[in-house]
Design a protein around this motif. Structure first.
Motif, PDB file in Angstrom:
ATOM      1  N   TYR A  96      -2.240  -5.100   9.959  1.00 32.93           N
ATOM      2  CA  TYR A  96      -1.340  -4.071   8.812  1.00 32.93           C
ATOM      3  C   TYR A  96      -2.864  -3.426   7.246  1.00 32.93           C
ATOM      4  O   TYR A  96      -2.695  -4.453   6.144  1.00 32.93           O
ATOM      5  CB  TYR A  96      -0.097  -4.792   8.060  1.00 32.93           C
ATOM      6  N   PRO A  97      -2.774  -1.840   7.975  1.00 31.99           N
ATOM      7  CA  PRO A  97      -3.898  -1.882   6.915  1.00 31.99           C
ATOM      8  C   PRO A  97      -3.381  -1.721   4.746  1.00 31.99           C
ATOM      9  O   PRO A  97      -2.657  -1.570   4.817  1.00 31.99           O
ATOM     10  CB  PRO A  97      -4.354  -0.066   7.183  1.00 31.99           C
ATOM     11  N   SER A  98      -4.799  -1.933   4.855  1.00 31.01           N
ATOM     12  CA  SER A  98      -3.687  -2.040   2.957  1.00 31.01           C
ATOM     13  C   SER A  98      -3.290  -3.053   2.865  1.00 31.01           C
ATOM     14  O   SER A  98      -2.901  -3.045   1.284  1.00 31.01           O
ATOM     15  CB  SER A  98      -4.181  -0.439   2.619  1.00 31.01           C
ATOM     16  N   PHE A  99      -2.598  -3.956   2.881  1.00 30.99           N
ATOM     17  CA  PHE A  99      -1.649  -4.638   3.278  1.00 30.99           C
ATOM     18  C   PHE A  99      -2.379  -5.449   1.347  1.00 30.99           C
ATOM     19  O   PHE A  99      -1.581  -5.786   0.651  1.00 30.99           O
ATOM     20  CB  PHE A  99      -1.738  -5.186   4.197  1.00 30.99           C
ATOM     21  N   LEU A 100      -3.908  -6.406   1.187  1.00 34.20           N
ATOM     22  CA  LEU A 100      -3.684  -6.695   0.541  1.00 34.20           C
ATOM     23  C   LEU A 100      -4.298  -6.336  -0.643  1.00 34.20           C
ATOM     24  O   LEU A 100      -3.846  -6.608  -1.737  1.00 34.20           O
ATOM     25  CB  LEU A 100      -5.121  -7.803   0.224  1.00 34.20           C
ATOM     26  N   GLN A 101      -4.370  -5.024  -0.841  1.00 35.03           N
ATOM     27  CA  GLN A 101      -4.832  -4.099  -1.989  1.00 35.03           C
ATOM     28  C   GLN A 101      -3.838  -3.420  -2.757  1.00 35.03           C
ATOM     29  O   GLN A 101      -3.781  -3.072  -3.349  1.00 35.03           O
ATOM     30  CB  GLN A 101      -5.568  -2.830  -0.717  1.00 35.03           C
ATOM     31  N   LEU A 102      -2.802  -3.122  -1.539  1.00 40.90           N
ATOM     32  CA  LEU A 102      -1.695  -2.036  -2.100  1.00 40.90           C
ATOM     33  C   LEU A 102      -0.455  -2.778  -2.399  1.00 40.90           C
ATOM     34  O   LEU A 102       0.732  -2.308  -2.728  1.00 40.90           O
ATOM     35  CB  LEU A 102      -1.484  -1.232  -1.209  1.00 40.90           C
ATOM     36  N   HIS A 103       0.330  -4.220  -1.447  1.00 43.00           N
ATOM     37  CA  HIS A 103       1.011  -4.789  -2.066  1.00 43.00           C
ATOM     38  C   HIS A 103       2.056  -5.260  -2.997  1.00 43.00           C
ATOM     39  O   HIS A 103       3.413  -4.661  -3.541  1.00 43.00           O
ATOM     40  CB  HIS A 103       1.491  -5.873  -0.725  1.00 43.00           C
ATOM     41  N   SER A 104       1.310  -5.441  -4.187  1.00 48.38           N
ATOM     42  CA  SER A 104       2.467  -5.546  -5.409  1.00 48.38           C
ATOM     43  C   SER A 104       1.969  -3.615  -5.989  1.00 48.38           C
ATOM     44  O   SER A 104       2.468  -3.093  -7.218  1.00 48.38           O
ATOM     45  CB  SER A 104       1.467  -6.031  -6.075  1.00 48.38           C
ATOM     46  N   MET A 105       1.212  -2.859  -5.399  1.00 51.83           N
ATOM     47  CA  MET A 105       1.609  -1.750  -6.471  1.00 51.83           C
ATOM     48  C   MET A 105       2.599  -0.494  -5.415  1.00 51.83           C
ATOM     49  O   MET A 105       3.129   0.372  -6.003  1.00 51.83           O
ATOM     50  CB  MET A 105       0.082  -0.585  -5.988  1.00 51.83           C
TER      51      MET A 105
END
Length: 186
Positions: A96-105
């Motif tokens: 799941y690309p960018s999951f950690l970076q973007l999930h809260s945004m």
């Protein structure tokens, strides 16, 4: 379009498929409905808002991370548990690309509170298990910990650093493991 109800799991599966292909920022109700062959409004039978659907999708991805940790156990050392956790979160994050970076945004301000509560629940469970592993590891030097340097604070530090390493795209946690070994082992 078929307007019949489909299992909630099928909606989440479609959502996770979109996240895997395009990232969580691309998750939209119209595409989920199209993948499931239903009208967009049918999704709202299960999820009152897009934010609720995103939170459920994020929760489903974290459940997948946790499911992949069957050997996240007290029968191995604290550092071995760290390696298992890092490797599994990294494996699922690659899916799941960018999951950690973007999930809260990906959430509105109101939904961010619900999202944080969900994340807190998963993080608390992970940290509780790490603390148990630390307590059960017979090689840990007990007198290294004090009122100012508690095991719980140490686990918080370690887990925060795992997330930071993964968010930054690091391929290993070897440096963190070396720090841990120098602090807690003989």
């Amino acid at each position: 379009m078929n307007k019949t109800l489909i299992p909630k799991e099928a909606l989440l599966s479609a959502g996770k498929e979109i996240v895997a292909q395009s990232g969580i920022q691309s998750l939209n109700m119209r595409e989920v409905a199209q993948k499931c062959g239903i009208a967009v409004g049918s999704i709202y039978n299960y999820f009152p808002s897009k934010g609720d659907f995103i939170i459920a999708t994020i929760e489903s991805i974290w459940a997948e991370i946790m499911k992949g940790l069957p050997s996240f156990t007290l029968s191995i050392s604290f550092t071995e548990n760290i390696i298992l956790l890092f490797d599994n979160i990294q494996k699922v994050s690659k899916k799941y690309p960018s999951f950690l970076q973007l999930h809260s945004m990906s959430l509105t301000n109101t939904d961010k509170i619900k999202g944080r509560e969900t994340m807190h629940l998963y993080f608390s469970n992970i940290k509780r298990t790490l603390l148990e592993a630390l307590n059960q590891d017979p090689n840990v030097i007990e007198n290294n910990f004090s009122n100012n340097f508690t095991k719980s604070d140490f686990v918080d530090f370690v887990f925060s650093n795992i997330l930071m390493l993964l968010t930054n795209g690091e391929s290993s946690c070897d440096f963190l493991l070396e720090i841990i070994k120098r602090i807690i082992y003989k």
